[in-house]
Design a protein around this motif. Structure first.
Motif, PDB file in Angstrom:
ATOM      1  N   GLY A  12      78.426  33.091  28.680  1.00  0.00           N
ATOM      2  CA  GLY A  12      78.383  33.519  29.889  1.00  0.00           C
ATOM      3  C   GLY A  12      77.733  33.122  31.224  1.00  0.00           C
ATOM      4  N   LYS A  13      76.653  32.259  30.955  1.00  0.00           N
ATOM      5  CA  LYS A  13      75.980  31.406  32.370  1.00  0.00           C
ATOM      6  C   LYS A  13      77.189  31.776  33.845  1.00  0.00           C
ATOM      7  CE  LYS A  13      74.448  27.755  30.786  1.00  0.00           C
ATOM      8  NZ  LYS A  13      75.351  27.731  30.122  1.00  0.00           N
ATOM      9  N   SER A  14      78.073  31.573  33.543  1.00  0.00           N
ATOM     10  CA  SER A  14      78.903  31.206  34.802  1.00  0.00           C
ATOM     11  C   SER A  14      79.040  32.193  35.462  1.00  0.00           C
ATOM     12  CB  SER A  14      79.774  29.701  33.772  1.00  0.00           C
ATOM     13  OG  SER A  14      80.019  28.613  33.599  1.00  0.00           O
ATOM     14  N   GLU A  34      71.639  22.054  36.684  1.00  0.00           N
ATOM     15  CA  GLU A  34      71.363  20.828  36.419  1.00  0.00           C
ATOM     16  C   GLU A  34      72.645  20.975  34.722  1.00  0.00           C
ATOM     17  OE1 GLU A  34      67.485  19.836  34.845  1.00  0.00           O
ATOM     18  OE2 GLU A  34      66.968  20.379  36.586  1.00  0.00           O
ATOM     19  N   PRO A  35      72.981  19.458  34.463  1.00  0.00           N
ATOM     20  CA  PRO A  35      73.076  17.839  35.750  1.00  0.00           C
ATOM     21  C   PRO A  35      73.666  18.871  36.567  1.00  0.00           C
ATOM     22  CG  PRO A  35      74.656  17.926  33.512  1.00  0.00           C
ATOM     23  CD  PRO A  35      74.125  19.402  33.683  1.00  0.00           C
ATOM     24  N   GLY A  36      72.804  17.374  37.817  1.00  0.00           N
ATOM     25  CA  GLY A  36      73.286  18.024  39.623  1.00  0.00           C
ATOM     26  C   GLY A  36      74.382  18.021  39.853  1.00  0.00           C
ATOM     27  N   VAL A  44      75.417  11.659  34.351  1.00  0.00           N
ATOM     28  CA  VAL A  44      75.277  12.281  33.391  1.00  0.00           C
ATOM     29  C   VAL A  44      76.341  12.674  32.467  1.00  0.00           C
ATOM     30  CG1 VAL A  44      73.768  14.751  32.111  1.00  0.00           C
ATOM     31  CG2 VAL A  44      72.798  13.075  34.255  1.00  0.00           C
ATOM     32  N   ARG A  45      77.401  13.681  33.585  1.00  0.00           N
ATOM     33  CA  ARG A  45      78.204  13.973  32.266  1.00  0.00           C
ATOM     34  C   ARG A  45      79.227  12.832  32.112  1.00  0.00           C
ATOM     35  NH1 ARG A  45      77.732  16.657  37.425  1.00  0.00           N
ATOM     36  NH2 ARG A  45      76.879  18.681  36.868  1.00  0.00           N
ATOM     37  N   ARG A  46      79.279  11.297  32.701  1.00  0.00           N
ATOM     38  CA  ARG A  46      79.915  10.510  31.647  1.00  0.00           C
ATOM     39  C   ARG A  46      79.315   9.828  30.874  1.00  0.00           C
ATOM     40  NH1 ARG A  46      81.003   3.999  35.317  1.00  0.00           N
ATOM     41  NH2 ARG A  46      81.537   3.669  33.924  1.00  0.00           N
ATOM     42  N   GLY A  47      78.092  10.184  31.250  1.00  0.00           N
ATOM     43  CA  GLY A  47      77.227   8.894  29.495  1.00  0.00           C
ATOM     44  C   GLY A  47      77.133  10.395  28.435  1.00  0.00           C
ATOM     45  N   ILE A  48      77.314  11.915  28.651  1.00  0.00           N
ATOM     46  CA  ILE A  48      77.909  13.037  28.180  1.00  0.00           C
ATOM     47  C   ILE A  48      79.680  12.207  27.506  1.00  0.00           C
ATOM     48  CG2 ILE A  48      78.166  15.008  27.169  1.00  0.00           C
ATOM     49  CD1 ILE A  48      76.550  15.656  29.562  1.00  0.00           C
ATOM     50  N   LYS A  49      79.853  12.419  27.794  1.00  0.00           N
ATOM     51  CA  LYS A  49      81.473  12.009  27.938  1.00  0.00           C
ATOM     52  C   LYS A  49      81.804  10.545  26.738  1.00  0.00           C
ATOM     53  CE  LYS A  49      85.926  12.282  29.937  1.00  0.00           C
ATOM     54  NZ  LYS A  49      86.196  12.406  31.616  1.00  0.00           N
ATOM     55  N   TYR A  95      68.116  20.911  23.714  1.00  0.00           N
ATOM     56  CA  TYR A  95      69.372  19.499  23.100  1.00  0.00           C
ATOM     57  C   TYR A  95      69.011  18.269  22.660  1.00  0.00           C
ATOM     58  CZ  TYR A  95      73.122  23.041  25.019  1.00  0.00           C
ATOM     59  OH  TYR A  95      73.964  23.942  25.080  1.00  0.00           O
ATOM     60  N   GLN A  96      68.452  17.811  23.362  1.00  0.00           N
ATOM     61  CA  GLN A  96      67.210  16.697  23.011  1.00  0.00           C
ATOM     62  C   GLN A  96      66.178  16.687  22.060  1.00  0.00           C
ATOM     63  OE1 GLN A  96      68.831  16.659  26.596  1.00  0.00           O
ATOM     64  NE2 GLN A  96      70.330  15.907  25.532  1.00  0.00           N
ATOM     65  N   SER A  97      65.951  17.598  21.494  1.00  0.00           N
ATOM     66  CA  SER A  97      65.252  17.910  20.045  1.00  0.00           C
ATOM     67  C   SER A  97      66.520  17.717  18.819  1.00  0.00           C
ATOM     68  CB  SER A  97      64.447  18.847  19.791  1.00  0.00           C
ATOM     69  OG  SER A  97      63.508  19.381  20.759  1.00  0.00           O
ATOM     70  N   GLU A 142      88.497  29.152  25.733  1.00  0.00           N
ATOM     71  CA  GLU A 142      88.383  28.081  27.085  1.00  0.00           C
ATOM     72  C   GLU A 142      88.836  27.233  27.465  1.00  0.00           C
ATOM     73  OE1 GLU A 142      84.249  29.272  28.876  1.00  0.00           O
ATOM     74  OE2 GLU A 142      84.484  31.271  28.455  1.00  0.00           O
ATOM     75  N   ARG A 143      89.172  26.160  26.867  1.00  0.00           N
ATOM     76  CA  ARG A 143      89.096  24.848  26.878  1.00  0.00           C
ATOM     77  C   ARG A 143      90.136  23.515  25.795  1.00  0.00           C
ATOM     78  NH1 ARG A 143      82.257  23.644  28.055  1.00  0.00           N
ATOM     79  NH2 ARG A 143      82.174  25.810  28.473  1.00  0.00           N
ATOM     80  N   GLU A 144      90.206  23.117  26.381  1.00  0.00           N
ATOM     81  CA  GLU A 144      91.126  22.124  25.125  1.00  0.00           C
ATOM     82  C   GLU A 144      89.775  21.015  24.562  1.00  0.00           C
ATOM     83  OE1 GLU A 144      94.048  20.157  27.233  1.00  0.00           O
ATOM     84  OE2 GLU A 144      95.291  22.082  27.373  1.00  0.00           O
ATOM     85  N   HIS A 148      80.456  16.607  22.613  1.00  0.00           N
ATOM     86  CA  HIS A 148      80.075  16.779  21.278  1.00  0.00           C
ATOM     87  C   HIS A 148      78.617  17.469  21.031  1.00  0.00           C
ATOM     88  CE1 HIS A 148      75.715  14.046  22.135  1.00  0.00           C
ATOM     89  NE2 HIS A 148      76.400  13.926  23.127  1.00  0.00           N
ATOM     90  N   PHE A 149      77.964  18.333  22.378  1.00  0.00           N
ATOM     91  CA  PHE A 149      76.513  19.284  21.954  1.00  0.00           C
ATOM     92  C   PHE A 149      77.273  20.290  21.478  1.00  0.00           C
ATOM     93  CE2 PHE A 149      75.646  17.072  26.256  1.00  0.00           C
ATOM     94  CZ  PHE A 149      74.468  16.899  25.337  1.00  0.00           C
ATOM     95  N   GLU A 150      78.765  20.214  21.376  1.00  0.00           N
ATOM     96  CA  GLU A 150      79.827  21.850  21.072  1.00  0.00           C
ATOM     97  C   GLU A 150      80.151  21.784  19.582  1.00  0.00           C
ATOM     98  OE1 GLU A 150      80.197  22.747  26.344  1.00  0.00           O
ATOM     99  OE2 GLU A 150      82.313  21.899  24.401  1.00  0.00           O
TER     100      GLU A 150
HETATM  101  P1  TYD Z   1      76.398  21.636  31.648  1.00  0.00           P
HETATM  102  O1  TYD Z   1      77.619  20.957  32.953  1.00  0.00           O
HETATM  103  O2  TYD Z   1      76.400  22.949  31.969  1.00  0.00           O
HETATM  104  O3  TYD Z   1      77.518  22.142  30.741  1.00  0.00           O
HETATM  105  P2  TYD Z   1      78.714  23.413  30.364  1.00  0.00           P
HETATM  106  O4  TYD Z   1      79.099  24.237  31.860  1.00  0.00           O
HETATM  107  O5  TYD Z   1      80.191  23.395  29.406  1.00  0.00           O
HETATM  108  O6  TYD Z   1      77.504  24.328  30.540  1.00  0.00           O
HETATM  109  O7  TYD Z   1      76.072  20.616  30.306  1.00  0.00           O
HETATM  110  C1  TYD Z   1      76.768  19.731  30.202  1.00  0.00           C
HETATM  111  C2  TYD Z   1      75.902  19.530  28.005  1.00  0.00           C
HETATM  112  O8  TYD Z   1      75.044  19.045  28.515  1.00  0.00           O
HETATM  113  C3  TYD Z   1      76.046  21.283  27.767  1.00  0.00           C
HETATM  114  O9  TYD Z   1      75.862  21.440  26.701  1.00  0.00           O
HETATM  115  C4  TYD Z   1      74.507  20.874  27.571  1.00  0.00           C
HETATM  116  C5  TYD Z   1      73.703  20.101  28.057  1.00  0.00           C
HETATM  117  N1  TYD Z   1      72.127  19.533  28.782  1.00  0.00           N
HETATM  118  C6  TYD Z   1      71.602  19.034  28.092  1.00  0.00           C
HETATM  119  O10 TYD Z   1      71.813  18.092  26.747  1.00  0.00           O
HETATM  120  N2  TYD Z   1      69.799  18.585  28.306  1.00  0.00           N
HETATM  121  C7  TYD Z   1      69.684  18.461  29.689  1.00  0.00           C
HETATM  122  O11 TYD Z   1      68.524  18.669  29.496  1.00  0.00           O
HETATM  123  C8  TYD Z   1      70.981  19.441  30.144  1.00  0.00           C
HETATM  124  C9  TYD Z   1      70.676  20.272  31.097  1.00  0.00           C
HETATM  125  C10 TYD Z   1      72.154  19.974  29.800  1.00  0.00           C
END
Ligand code: TYD
Length: 198
Positions: A12-14, A34-36, A44-49, A95-97, A142-144, A148-150
């Motif tokens: 519920g951050k948003s 962040e990501p900004g 970053v978003r592309r890298g995650i995807k 997350y990166q740990s 909420e999402r379709e 990979h974090f989720e």
């Molecule tokens: P975000 O865009 O905030 O996603 P959401 O809106 O789903 O919270 O962040 C994308 C994902 O990136 C989120 O799962 C957390 C992760 N994240 C990291 O792994 N390392 C980081 O330094 C940051 C800022 C986010």
């Protein structure tokens, strides 16, 4: 003053941040994330995807942080503004740990060393805590598609990493029970922020 909002996905951050925009409007805060919003944030978003590679992904997050600190955080703090960031360095540490396991021996040390000479440490960090099952239920409702974090395993570990950070730095963290009513959470967070400014 730099305030950051942290928590696993789905806490519920948003919603909280949307509420703070109205609740704290008189203080004229700078809201950021962040990501900004720069092209590095987009990278970053592309890298995650595309699940590029854990080290490249971590370095992109750090690059995004460098741009964020220099173009948004430091200029706003110089003008004595209240800055509220949706995620910040703690997200990286937790997350990166998880994602750097098997690649980097001590990810938190590695990340902190990279940032220590130029970052800004938050004055206060609100950590929204919700049971992982509830967070996943909310994400899936909420999402379709999910990142990979989720997943259950990742979020459990990330949550445990957040709790470890709060034990190491109890003065900076305020733990918020994200199961509570959203209005109650909003009023509480806003009142703590106000109490720190005066
Ligand atoms: P975000 O865009 O905030 O996603 P959401 O809106 O789903 O919270 O962040 C994308 C994902 O990136 C989120 O799962 C957390 C992760 N994240 C990291 O792994 N390392 C980081 O330094 C940051 C800022 C986010």
């Amino acid at each position: 003053m730099l305030v950051t909002i942290e928590g696993i996905d789905g806490t519920g951050k948003s919603t909280l941040i949307e509420g703070l925009k109205t609740e704290l409007a008189d203080l004229n805060p700078v809201f950021t994330r962040e990501p900004g919003s720069s092209w590095v944030g987009e990278a970053v978003r592309r890298g995650i995807k595309e699940e590029i590679n854990p080290i490249a992904e971590a370095l992109l997050f750090v690059a995004d942080h460098a741009v964020h600190v220099n173009t948004v955080i430091k200029p706003a703090l110089r003008e004595k503004k209240l800055v509220i960031s949706d995620r910040y360095s703690d997200s990286r540490y937790v997350y990166q740990s998880k994602t750097l396991k098997g690649h980097i021996a001590d990810p938190v040390r590695w990340l902190k060393d990279m940032q220590s000479e130029w970052t800004v440490v938050p004055d206060i960090t609100f950590l929204l805590v919700l049971p992982v099952e509830e967070s996943l239920r909310r994400i899936n409702a909420e999402r379709e598609s999910t990142e990979h974090f989720e997943s259950d395993g990742v979020l459990r570990e990330v949550q445990a990493n957040y709790m470890k950070l709060t034990e190491e730095d109890p003065k900076r963290f305020v733990i918020v029970d994200a199961k509570k009513d959203k209005e109650e959470i909003l009023k509480f967070v806003a009142s703590v922020i106000r109490s720190k400014i005066v």
